[in-house]
Design a protein around this motif. Structure first.
Motif, short mmCIF file in Angstrom:
data_model
loop_
_atom_site.label_atom_id
_atom_site.label_comp_id
_atom_site.label_asym_id
_atom_site.label_seq_id
_atom_site.Cartn_x
_atom_site.Cartn_y
_atom_site.Cartn_z
N LEU A 36 26.50 47.06 41.17
CA LEU A 36 25.96 48.22 40.48
C LEU A 36 25.12 47.79 39.29
O LEU A 36 25.16 46.63 38.87
CB LEU A 36 27.09 49.15 40.01
CG LEU A 36 28.12 48.62 39.01
CD1 LEU A 36 28.83 49.78 38.31
CD2 LEU A 36 29.18 47.75 39.69
N ASN A 37 24.37 48.73 38.75
CA ASN A 37 23.49 48.47 37.62
C ASN A 37 23.91 49.33 36.44
O ASN A 37 23.91 50.56 36.53
CB ASN A 37 22.03 48.74 37.99
CG ASN A 37 21.06 48.19 36.96
OD1 ASN A 37 21.16 48.48 35.77
ND2 ASN A 37 20.12 47.37 37.40
N THR A 38 24.28 48.69 35.34
CA THR A 38 24.68 49.39 34.13
C THR A 38 23.69 49.12 33.00
O THR A 38 24.04 49.06 31.83
CB THR A 38 26.09 48.96 33.69
OG1 THR A 38 26.14 47.52 33.61
CG2 THR A 38 27.15 49.44 34.69
N GLY A 39 22.43 48.93 33.38
CA GLY A 39 21.39 48.48 32.45
C GLY A 39 20.95 47.09 32.81
O GLY A 39 19.83 46.68 32.54
N SER A 40 21.84 46.34 33.42
CA SER A 40 21.60 45.04 34.05
C SER A 40 22.39 45.03 35.36
O SER A 40 23.41 45.71 35.49
CB SER A 40 22.07 43.88 33.15
OG SER A 40 21.27 43.79 31.99
N PRO A 41 21.95 44.24 36.35
CA PRO A 41 22.65 44.22 37.63
C PRO A 41 23.95 43.42 37.55
O PRO A 41 23.98 42.34 36.94
CB PRO A 41 21.65 43.55 38.57
CG PRO A 41 20.82 42.68 37.67
CD PRO A 41 20.74 43.41 36.36
N HIS A 42 25.00 43.94 38.18
CA HIS A 42 26.30 43.28 38.11
C HIS A 42 27.02 43.27 39.45
O HIS A 42 27.18 44.30 40.11
CB HIS A 42 27.19 43.96 37.07
CG HIS A 42 26.84 43.60 35.67
ND1 HIS A 42 27.26 42.44 35.07
CD2 HIS A 42 26.04 44.23 34.78
CE1 HIS A 42 26.76 42.38 33.85
NE2 HIS A 42 26.02 43.45 33.65
N TYR A 43 27.48 42.09 39.80
CA TYR A 43 28.36 41.85 40.94
C TYR A 43 29.77 41.78 40.37
O TYR A 43 30.02 41.08 39.39
CB TYR A 43 27.96 40.52 41.59
CG TYR A 43 28.76 40.05 42.76
CD1 TYR A 43 28.24 40.12 44.05
CD2 TYR A 43 30.02 39.48 42.59
CE1 TYR A 43 28.96 39.64 45.14
CE2 TYR A 43 30.74 39.00 43.67
CZ TYR A 43 30.21 39.08 44.94
OH TYR A 43 30.92 38.60 46.01
N VAL A 44 30.71 42.54 40.96
CA VAL A 44 32.08 42.61 40.45
C VAL A 44 33.04 42.23 41.57
O VAL A 44 33.02 42.85 42.64
CB VAL A 44 32.41 44.02 39.94
CG1 VAL A 44 33.86 44.09 39.44
CG2 VAL A 44 31.44 44.45 38.83
N GLN A 45 33.87 41.24 41.31
CA GLN A 45 34.86 40.79 42.30
C GLN A 45 36.23 40.71 41.64
O GLN A 45 36.38 40.14 40.56
CB GLN A 45 34.46 39.42 42.85
CG GLN A 45 35.44 38.87 43.88
CD GLN A 45 35.01 37.49 44.40
OE1 GLN A 45 33.82 37.16 44.37
NE2 GLN A 45 35.95 36.71 44.86
N TYR A 46 37.24 41.27 42.31
CA TYR A 46 38.61 41.22 41.80
C TYR A 46 39.30 39.96 42.31
O TYR A 46 39.18 39.61 43.50
CB TYR A 46 39.38 42.48 42.21
CG TYR A 46 39.02 43.67 41.36
CD1 TYR A 46 39.88 44.10 40.34
CD2 TYR A 46 37.82 44.34 41.53
CE1 TYR A 46 39.54 45.17 39.53
CE2 TYR A 46 37.47 45.42 40.72
CZ TYR A 46 38.35 45.82 39.72
OH TYR A 46 38.00 46.88 38.91
N VAL A 47 39.99 39.28 41.38
CA VAL A 47 40.66 38.03 41.71
C VAL A 47 42.03 38.01 41.04
O VAL A 47 42.34 38.86 40.20
CB VAL A 47 39.85 36.80 41.24
CG1 VAL A 47 38.46 36.79 41.87
CG2 VAL A 47 39.73 36.77 39.71
N SER A 48 42.85 37.04 41.40
CA SER A 48 44.14 36.83 40.74
C SER A 48 44.07 35.55 39.94
O SER A 48 43.21 34.69 40.17
CB SER A 48 45.27 36.76 41.77
OG SER A 48 45.04 35.72 42.69
N GLN A 49 44.96 35.42 38.97
CA GLN A 49 45.04 34.23 38.11
C GLN A 49 43.67 33.89 37.51
O GLN A 49 43.17 32.78 37.59
CB GLN A 49 45.58 33.04 38.90
CG GLN A 49 47.00 33.28 39.42
CD GLN A 49 47.56 32.10 40.19
OE1 GLN A 49 46.84 31.35 40.85
NE2 GLN A 49 48.87 31.94 40.11
N LEU A 50 43.08 34.90 36.86
CA LEU A 50 41.73 34.76 36.31
C LEU A 50 41.65 33.72 35.20
O LEU A 50 40.61 33.09 35.02
CB LEU A 50 41.25 36.12 35.81
CG LEU A 50 39.83 36.19 35.23
CD1 LEU A 50 38.81 35.64 36.20
CD2 LEU A 50 39.49 37.63 34.84
#
Length: 262
Positions: free
Chosen positions: A133-147
């Protein structure tokens, strides 16, 4: 050329800021801006911003990535520039400014807390593995564990330079839910900086939107970053539409000084 600069940070996302309302710094080159952002040979920062005059607004925000090139919207940068504008005498209950992605509104609470209205979002690409999505800049979002132990630089760089994104680039956010706080922990690889930053305002905004439940209602999402804590507030109005989005958090002056450029 002698440069009078200010250094600000918002949850560890740091910026060189110049007061360019008289146009004195308009001629800075890409290499000079890159040099000012260099952490060994310059002031050091994730980016550089200029406070500029714009008719119809309290100011205009001109943002450059640390590679010296013009950048897209920076949320933490917008909050820091708002705090700087206040320091420079722009005192309004509601501050209105224009950035690369359009108009923004901001308010201040206390000495260093800035609330920034972000652009509305009306589209989110969803995939079993990620959101985009784009919130003013483009962003890829991935959910992970043990960040905390996740290889953000290596994984983020591989996504930013993959076949889909390498031409224009994308910011890459890795997110881990914090159920006890009903919030999220976010780490971000930023294009233009080409490294992990301590915090990314448009990135945590994107991550918070994807964390919202299916209900169309008002959400308040606490966000933890390496550099500190933020809050993202918004109204979810449809499956992939979000309005009245606010990025809220600290924006602090670190120091000011002078530097000579060749």
């Amino acid at each position: 050329m002698n440069i009078h600069f200010f250094k600000y940070q918002g949850t560890g996302n740091d910026f060189v800021i110049l007061d360019n309302r008289d146009g004195r710094y308009t001629g800075l080159t890409e290499e000079q801006i890159k040099g000012l952002c260099d952490r060994r040979f310059g002031v050091g920062g994730d980016g550089l911003m200029m406070l500029q005059v714009q008719e119809g607004y309290d100011f205009a925000m001109q943002y450059y990535n640390s590679d010296g090139r013009p950048g897209s919207m920076c949320g933490n940068g917008g909050r820091c520039l708002t705090a700087f504008a206040w320091k420079m005498g722009i005192h309004q209950e509601h501050i209105h400014f224009i950035a690369s992605d359009g108009p923004h509104e901001a308010t201040l609470e206390g000495e260093d807390w800035v609330n920034l209205r972000m652009k509305n979002v009306d589209s989110v690409e969803t995939d079993p593995a990620f959101f985009y999505l784009n919130t003013g800049s483009p962003h890829y979002v991935q959910y992970v564990s043990q960040l905390s132990g996740f290889e953000v630089y290596e994984k983020g760089r591989s996504i930013r330079y993959n076949e889909r994104f390498k031409a224009v680039g994308t910011n890459v956010n890795f997110v881990e839910p914090m159920p006890a706080e009903n919030g999220i922990f976010v780490r971000t690889y930023e294009r233009g900086v080409e490294d992990e930053t301590y915090s990314c305002g448009t990135g945590v905004t994107a991550a918070a939107l994807t964390y919202a439940g299916p209900e169309a209602r008002t959400y308040t999402i606490p966000v933890k970053t390496l550099g500190g804590n933020l809050v993202v507030k918004f109204n979810k109005t449809g499956p992939h539409t979000y309005e009245d989005i606010w990025l809220c958090g600290p924006a602090k002056l670190v120091f000011e000084g002078n530097i000579a450029l060749d």
